[in-house]
Write an enzyme that holds these catalytic residues in place. Structure first.
Site, PDB file in Angstrom:
ATOM      1  N   LYS A  95       0.853  -1.369   0.021  1.00  0.00           N
ATOM      2  CA  LYS A  95       0.217  -0.014   0.127  1.00  0.00           C
ATOM      3  C   LYS A  95       0.848   1.419  -0.157  1.00  0.00           C
ATOM      4  O   LYS A  95       0.462   2.197   0.849  1.00  0.00           O
ATOM      5  CB  LYS A  95      -0.856   0.143   1.133  1.00  0.00           C
ATOM      6  CG  LYS A  95      -1.804  -1.204   1.292  1.00  0.00           C
ATOM      7  CD  LYS A  95      -3.079  -0.830   1.991  1.00  0.00           C
ATOM      8  CE  LYS A  95      -4.110  -2.301   2.047  1.00  0.00           C
ATOM      9  NZ  LYS A  95      -3.377  -3.514   2.395  1.00  0.00           N
ATOM     10  N   ARG A  96       1.954   1.427  -0.950  1.00  0.00           N
ATOM     11  CA  ARG A  96       2.666   2.439  -0.944  1.00  0.00           C
ATOM     12  C   ARG A  96       2.269   3.519  -1.480  1.00  0.00           C
ATOM     13  O   ARG A  96       1.243   3.370  -2.419  1.00  0.00           O
ATOM     14  CB  ARG A  96       4.134   2.171  -1.690  1.00  0.00           C
ATOM     15  CG  ARG A  96       4.821   0.901  -1.031  1.00  0.00           C
ATOM     16  CD  ARG A  96       5.195   1.069   0.483  1.00  0.00           C
ATOM     17  NE  ARG A  96       6.048   0.158   0.996  1.00  0.00           N
ATOM     18  CZ  ARG A  96       6.472  -0.403   2.164  1.00  0.00           C
ATOM     19  NH1 ARG A  96       5.357  -0.178   2.963  1.00  0.00           N
ATOM     20  NH2 ARG A  96       7.199  -0.981   2.522  1.00  0.00           N
TER      21      ARG A  96
END
EC number: 4.1.1.23
Lengths: 270, 270
Positions: A95-96
């Protein structure tokens, strides 16, 4: 072979929409791993081998490795899946999201260092923050849309022009960001109505669906609301309910049984 | 001593609002580091020592370390700052965000593994995704509000009840998430009008302001629009313009001069 083609082939050939989440928590490992200095790798390897026949994808969640300083185990685990279970893609759940120049480094982390086939990404910073992932046309980019957690609605449900924010995200991804056809969306199992609405917006774009199992999402509601016309289009993710199905010596068999059971439940409604 | 108190003391005692961003890119390091197996640590250590007197905080950006597999260098760097420059807090710039049970592991990554004093966090998943950070009352949580990148407006500027989304984020953080008084906000230097609007909403909540230097934000506009009544309230972040001010043997002196120059520019308008 691209991530998307690998995933489609796997759906068809193995007849499963189950994504096995790999979230190691050593306190929950069976006793035999207590003295194993390489327990994080070894436990996950056993789970991978036990559940592979029921899996359309594996999804290691990076925080669980990072909190333990176990980056090396994560890299070896992904390499192990590629070597021993070819045809099953690995989604690095990280989930960057950051400005473009930094996102390049996150793309390098996911795709070069770890050799993941796909990565999860957060859309809050906008298109240029996702572009370095999108540019890797052979890899998958799974963008957060409507998540499965209790606070998901705090931002995602706010109304923009009369429609919740997550629907605008779905539209942007499907119509603007998906030029290489390598996008998917995270849409949580805990919200069946939203699954249906997002499916109506994005056509055949695959969904990664967390929230069945430990989080309580209903399998029938998920599949009937979110499948595509050919009865696929979903990676229904379960982590804790598979990994920790038993804390005894039968942990691998119990994980396999949990994955098989989820596959069968899903297939009943495809 | 909490992050917030450490930061306030530093603003007052050192008279600087400069946050030095640590974004290692070995290709840009001076030639002397080419044969240094520990170059990532050594270069950052030299920058830290050269710029400490002008810094109110240091901000290592984790993707730059992760892409290189340099987690160990990051941990040693943060420990080095704490040991050699006590009183200067370290903000781990990781922009994490995930469901609550996973966010616990990210909080452990930032605060236990790396011993960071504060962390950046992405609000898209809502309050429970930030709660494990908020619960660490002695640490700081810097929530993305209006970022500095070209695509920032894709989601952040969408109108909800007639006001852009980022203003709703500012309001939530200041009024609902800041019970421990440990919240800050990321508001980019590239958008002075937004800085003023967010300041009007959140009172004395500190801002981390990226986007001066390489991204082109105007220092006078930032300070005059975003400072608090006492002439502080800002961590004006610069990374590349300081780190890579010179690629020659004078890299440390050049970094110090760039940090000093930014400090002086800022102080002209406080």
């Amino acid at each position: 072979m691209t991530f998307m083609q690998t995933l489609r082939d796997r759906w068809q050939q193995a007849g499963t929409l189950v994504c096995v989440g790999l979230d190691p928590e050593p306190a929950k490992f069976p006793a035999r791993f207590a003295a194993d200095a390489d327990a994080v790798f070894a436990f996950n390897r056993d789970i991978v081998d036990a559940t592979a026949q029921y899996a359309c994808a594996f999804k290691p969640q990076i925080a669980h490795f990072a909190a333990l300083g176990a980056e090396d185990a994560l890299a070896r685990l992904i390499a192990y899946v590629h070597a021993n279970h070819p045809g099953i893609p690995v989604i690095l759940d990280s989930k960057r999201g950051d400005i473009g120049s930094t996102a390049q480094h996150y793309a390098s982390e996911a795709f070069d260092r770890y050799a993941a086939d796909a990565v999860t990404a957060n859309p809050y910073l906008g298109r240029d923050s996702v572009q370095p992932f999108l540019d890797r046309a052979d890899r998958g980019v799974v963008v957060l849309c409507r998540t499965s957690n209790p606070g998901a609605g705090d931002l995602q449900d706010l109304l923009v022009d009369g429609r919740p924010l997550y629907q605008h995200v779905a539209e942007k991804v499907a119509r603007e960001w998906n030029g290489h056809g390598n996008c998917s969306l995270v849409v949580g199992a805990t919200w069946p109505a939203q699954l249906r609405e997002v499916r109506a917006i994005v056509g055949e774009v695959p969904f990664l669906v967390p929230g069945v199992g430990a989080q309580g999402g209903d399998v029938e509601a998920v599949v009937s609301n979110a499948k595509t016309a050919d009865g696929t289009g979903l990676m229904v993710s379960s982590s804790r309910a598979i990994l920790y199905a038993s804390s005894g010596e039968d942990y691998a068999d119990a994980a396999a049984a949990a994955a098989k059971s989820l596959r069968d439940q899903i297939n009943r409604y495809r």
